[in-house]
Design a protein around this motif. Structure first.
Motif, PDB file in Angstrom:
ATOM      1  N   MET A 372       0.827  -1.210   0.000  1.00 43.50           N
ATOM      2  CA  MET A 372       0.000   0.000   0.000  1.00 43.50           C
ATOM      3  C   MET A 372       0.863   1.262   0.000  1.00 43.50           C
ATOM      4  N   THR A 373       2.018   1.197   0.650  1.00 45.14           N
ATOM      5  CA  THR A 373       2.933   2.346   0.621  1.00 45.14           C
ATOM      6  C   THR A 373       3.466   2.565  -0.786  1.00 45.14           C
ATOM      7  N   LEU A 374       3.838   1.491  -1.451  1.00 46.22           N
ATOM      8  CA  LEU A 374       4.292   1.608  -2.842  1.00 46.22           C
ATOM      9  C   LEU A 374       3.178   2.176  -3.714  1.00 46.22           C
ATOM     10  N   TYR A 375       1.964   1.716  -3.511  1.00 44.81           N
ATOM     11  CA  TYR A 375       0.821   2.171  -4.307  1.00 44.81           C
ATOM     12  C   TYR A 375       0.512   3.655  -4.052  1.00 44.81           C
ATOM     13  N   ARG A 376       0.528   4.064  -2.793  1.00 39.40           N
ATOM     14  CA  ARG A 376       0.102   5.430  -2.446  1.00 39.40           C
ATOM     15  C   ARG A 376       1.226   6.461  -2.567  1.00 39.40           C
ATOM     16  N   TYR A 377       2.448   6.104  -2.172  1.00 37.94           N
ATOM     17  CA  TYR A 377       3.530   7.090  -2.135  1.00 37.94           C
ATOM     18  C   TYR A 377       4.674   6.794  -3.101  1.00 37.94           C
ATOM     19  N   GLY A 378       4.684   5.596  -3.710  1.00 33.84           N
ATOM     20  CA  GLY A 378       5.782   5.252  -4.600  1.00 33.84           C
ATOM     21  C   GLY A 378       7.038   4.943  -3.820  1.00 33.84           C
ATOM     22  N   ASN A 379       8.167   4.886  -4.509  1.00 35.19           N
ATOM     23  CA  ASN A 379       9.453   4.636  -3.872  1.00 35.19           C
ATOM     24  C   ASN A 379      10.027   5.976  -3.413  1.00 35.19           C
ATOM     25  N   THR A 380       9.969   6.220  -2.118  1.00 31.50           N
ATOM     26  CA  THR A 380      10.522   7.465  -1.554  1.00 31.50           C
ATOM     27  C   THR A 380      11.923   7.242  -0.997  1.00 31.50           C
ATOM     28  N   SER A 381      12.593   6.216  -1.508  1.00 28.31           N
ATOM     29  CA  SER A 381      13.955   5.875  -1.112  1.00 28.31           C
ATOM     30  C   SER A 381      14.014   5.470   0.363  1.00 28.31           C
ATOM     31  N   SER A 382      14.977   5.979   1.102  1.00 28.08           N
ATOM     32  CA  SER A 382      15.237   5.509   2.463  1.00 28.08           C
ATOM     33  C   SER A 382      14.111   5.794   3.443  1.00 28.08           C
ATOM     34  N   SER A 383      13.222   6.715   3.112  1.00 31.19           N
ATOM     35  CA  SER A 383      12.129   7.052   4.041  1.00 31.19           C
ATOM     36  C   SER A 383      10.926   6.130   3.902  1.00 31.19           C
ATOM     37  N   SER A 384      10.910   5.245   2.904  1.00 32.19           N
ATOM     38  CA  SER A 384       9.714   4.445   2.627  1.00 32.19           C
ATOM     39  C   SER A 384       9.315   3.565   3.812  1.00 32.19           C
ATOM     40  N   VAL A 385      10.303   3.051   4.570  1.00 34.48           N
ATOM     41  CA  VAL A 385       9.983   2.159   5.686  1.00 34.48           C
ATOM     42  C   VAL A 385       9.195   2.876   6.780  1.00 34.48           C
ATOM     43  N   TRP A 386       9.327   4.206   6.845  1.00 41.28           N
ATOM     44  CA  TRP A 386       8.597   4.968   7.868  1.00 41.28           C
ATOM     45  C   TRP A 386       7.159   5.233   7.449  1.00 41.28           C
ATOM     46  N   TYR A 387       6.911   5.357   6.157  1.00 39.89           N
ATOM     47  CA  TYR A 387       5.530   5.448   5.674  1.00 39.89           C
ATOM     48  C   TYR A 387       4.810   4.122   5.926  1.00 39.89           C
ATOM     49  N   GLU A 388       5.540   3.014   5.854  1.00 40.24           N
ATOM     50  CA  GLU A 388       4.950   1.704   6.143  1.00 40.24           C
ATOM     51  C   GLU A 388       4.577   1.586   7.624  1.00 40.24           C
ATOM     52  N   LEU A 389       5.481   2.030   8.499  1.00 38.79           N
ATOM     53  CA  LEU A 389       5.182   1.976   9.934  1.00 38.79           C
ATOM     54  C   LEU A 389       4.004   2.888  10.265  1.00 38.79           C
ATOM     55  N   ALA A 390       3.946   4.031   9.592  1.00 38.76           N
ATOM     56  CA  ALA A 390       2.807   4.939   9.792  1.00 38.76           C
ATOM     57  C   ALA A 390       1.501   4.268   9.364  1.00 38.76           C
ATOM     58  N   TYR A 391       1.575   3.429   8.328  1.00 40.98           N
ATOM     59  CA  TYR A 391       0.376   2.725   7.841  1.00 40.98           C
ATOM     60  C   TYR A 391      -0.169   1.773   8.896  1.00 40.98           C
ATOM     61  N   VAL A 392       0.704   0.920   9.466  1.00 45.43           N
ATOM     62  CA  VAL A 392       0.218  -0.039  10.460  1.00 45.43           C
ATOM     63  C   VAL A 392      -0.238   0.661  11.732  1.00 45.43           C
ATOM     64  N   GLU A 393       0.365   1.810  12.053  1.00 46.46           N
ATOM     65  CA  GLU A 393      -0.106   2.595  13.191  1.00 46.46           C
ATOM     66  C   GLU A 393      -1.498   3.155  12.917  1.00 46.46           C
ATOM     67  N   ALA A 394      -1.692   3.695  11.707  1.00 49.68           N
ATOM     68  CA  ALA A 394      -2.990   4.272  11.353  1.00 49.68           C
ATOM     69  C   ALA A 394      -4.087   3.212  11.351  1.00 49.68           C
ATOM     70  N   LYS A 395      -3.709   1.979  11.037  1.00 54.68           N
ATOM     71  CA  LYS A 395      -4.665   0.863  11.054  1.00 54.68           C
ATOM     72  C   LYS A 395      -4.940   0.362  12.472  1.00 54.68           C
ATOM     73  N   GLY A 396      -4.212   0.879  13.453  1.00 53.04           N
ATOM     74  CA  GLY A 396      -4.404   0.455  14.832  1.00 53.04           C
ATOM     75  C   GLY A 396      -3.895  -0.944  15.118  1.00 53.04           C
ATOM     76  N   ARG A 397      -2.870  -1.382  14.386  1.00 53.49           N
ATOM     77  CA  ARG A 397      -2.387  -2.760  14.500  1.00 53.49           C
ATOM     78  C   ARG A 397      -1.186  -2.926  15.428  1.00 53.49           C
ATOM     79  N   VAL A 398      -0.574  -1.831  15.841  1.00 51.78           N
ATOM     80  CA  VAL A 398       0.612  -1.930  16.689  1.00 51.78           C
ATOM     81  C   VAL A 398       0.184  -2.012  18.151  1.00 51.78           C
ATOM     82  N   LYS A 399       0.447  -3.171  18.750  1.00 50.56           N
ATOM     83  CA  LYS A 399       0.088  -3.401  20.146  1.00 50.56           C
ATOM     84  C   LYS A 399       1.349  -3.462  21.003  1.00 50.56           C
TER      85      LYS A 399
END
Length: 460
Positions: A372-399
């Motif tokens: 979903m990060t690739l689909y929504r934001y594309g390849n943002t280089s080294s910062s892409s892993v943080w958009y992914e973490l933001a995704y799972v946080e926004a989904k309320g999945r981080v316990k």
């Protein structure tokens, strides 16, 4: 019955050599105790991802239309671009640099600096507002940006903007590819082991304004199709007082670098084409180099995080294959999904994500954040892993107690992994880049065939 012991009877025991030996042992033990240092715990206080203005959004259709209108490219290259965009896994809402909103591509140093400053300052401003940390409290600054390099450095630009203290420790990492962001995390953690009661600010970004390839070499054109605007700011702390307020605790950093291999070193290379136009070549050796670099990284990660049953199963099958080859026992691939709760690989492209999922046995749900990060934001280089973490946080999945695995790879060839543990259940916040649209995800992705991974190097 009492024993009358005369000191003369102890003389053979308490001779000078014995006393010297005992004192030496005591002295060595004392030195060991005094010099032994326990590892300081490092916490991820919070992070922020930059979300560009809506005006910078570009769909694949509009990008194709504008590429045709420029008149720069041949029919063959335009056809290649169209197929690559269709198969890339990138959607129609990614962000491009402002220079690509103009009718003609004629970038300047001012344009490139504006892109970087908008991204970096936007992310840092959000992070400081979220954490409430004052600028004078930050003792370490690490910035990574692969291609964009300026004088004064990005570190100096940021220090000047936020008026950080004069004795701040700064590192400016350039030319290190998409894995540099996690390398910066590892560097910051080591620095926090020796600088007590400190905050470390890490900034990961990239600049694409001056790095659009205008030639006819397909191996260099792939970068044009995948990379987009983005950046992230991360704040680490070794202050014990931040234990309860931090989101994550740092557990492990694993770094692998195979640049000593000519094949790995040359598989991603910034160079001129036969017409003298500068671009980034991705050649036929990329896949083999990636495998040879990622594999030892995964092995080390496995030793650190895999459950005992997975390790035992692997060892049993390995020994069986060695001692009884006639049984044709299949090689056992450990299920890394049993060791982590959130797997967040760098979104280098659809083909990369497909290969990682197959090799490591992760489910479609495990790969959701990266796709979903690739689909929504594309390849943002080294910062892409943080958009992914933001995704799972926004989904309320981080316990609380969840383990998060960040892994990124890039030119060199390098592979870096960082393992975190959630200190608390993380709720969605207002400045999360996914907040206002998270309910629209995940979207269904169409399979348009295999995407391009690497190419034969051009003949010179």
């Amino acid at each position: 019955m009492f024993i009358n012991l005369d000191l003369k009877d102890l003389h053979p025991i308490l001779n000078s050599k014995t006393i010297f030996f005992v004192l030496l042992i005591c002295l060595l033990l004392l030195c060991f105790i005094m010099t032994k240092k326990t590892s300081r715990k490092v916490y991820l206080l919070d992070f922020a991802c930059y979300k560009p203005p809506t005006s910078q959004k570009r769909s694949r259709e509009v990008m194709m239309k504008e590429a045709i209108q420029t008149g720069y490219f041949s029919e063959e290259i335009l056809d290649f671009m169209k197929k690559t965009l269709e198969r890339s896994g990138i959607g129609d809402s990614t962000y491009v640099a402002e220079i690509f909103l103009e009718k003609r591509y004629n970038p300047s140093m001012k344009d490139a600096r504006r892109e970087v400053e908008m991204t970096v300052f936007g992310a840092v401003d959000m992070l400081l507002a979220k954490t409430g940390v004052r600028c004078e409290g930050i003792g370490i600054l690490i910035v990574n940006c692969c291609i964009y390099n300026t004088v004064p450095s990005l570190c100096s630009i940021i220090v000047n903007r936020y008026k950080f203290k004069e004795n701040i420790i700064t590192y400016n990492l350039v030319g290190m590819g998409c894995s540099a962001g996690l390398l910066a995390i590892g560097l910051a953690e080591q620095l926090l082991q020796v600088h007590n009661n400190s905050y470390a600010l890490i900034i990961s970004t990239e600049s694409i304004t001056e790095n659009f390839y205008l030639g006819e070499d397909r191996s260099k054109f792939l970068i044009n199709c995948l990379f987009r605007v983005g950046g992230a700011a991360i704040l680490l702390s070794n202050r014990q007082s931040d234990h309860k307020t931090s989101k994550y605790q740092f557990l492990h950093a694993i770094h692998t670098n195979t640049s000593s291999s000519d094949r790995s070193y040359n598989c991603i290379l910034r160079e001129e084409d036969t017409a003298g136009i500068i671009g980034i070549t991705i050649n036929k050796d990329l896949l083999a180099s990636a495998i040879s670099t990622i594999k030892p990284n995964l092995i080390t990660v496995g030793h650190l995080i895999l459950p005992i049953r997975e390790k035992l199963a692997y060892q049993v099958i390995y020994i069986t294959r060695k001692l009884l080859p006639l049984l044709n026992t299949k090689q056992y691939v450990p299920n890394y999904g049993n060791a982590v709760d959130h797997f967040l690989p760098h979104v280098g492209g659809k083909a990369v994500l497909d290969a990682l999922q197959k090799a490591l046995g992760f489910s479609d749900e495990d790969m959701e954040a990266s796709r979903m990060t690739l689909y929504r934001y594309g390849n943002t280089s080294s910062s892409s892993v943080w958009y992914e973490l933001a995704y799972v946080e926004a989904k309320g999945r981080v316990k609380k107690g969840d383990r998060v695995w960040h892994i990124a790879f890039g030119s060199g060839f390098k592979c870096n992994s960082v393992i975190w543990r959630a200190m608390k259940t993380v709720d969605r916040d207002d400045v999360n880049p996914w907040t206002d649209e998270i309910d629209e995800f995940p979207v269904r992705l169409m399979d348009c065939g295999p995407s391009h991974v690497y190419f034969e190097p051009p003949t010179k």
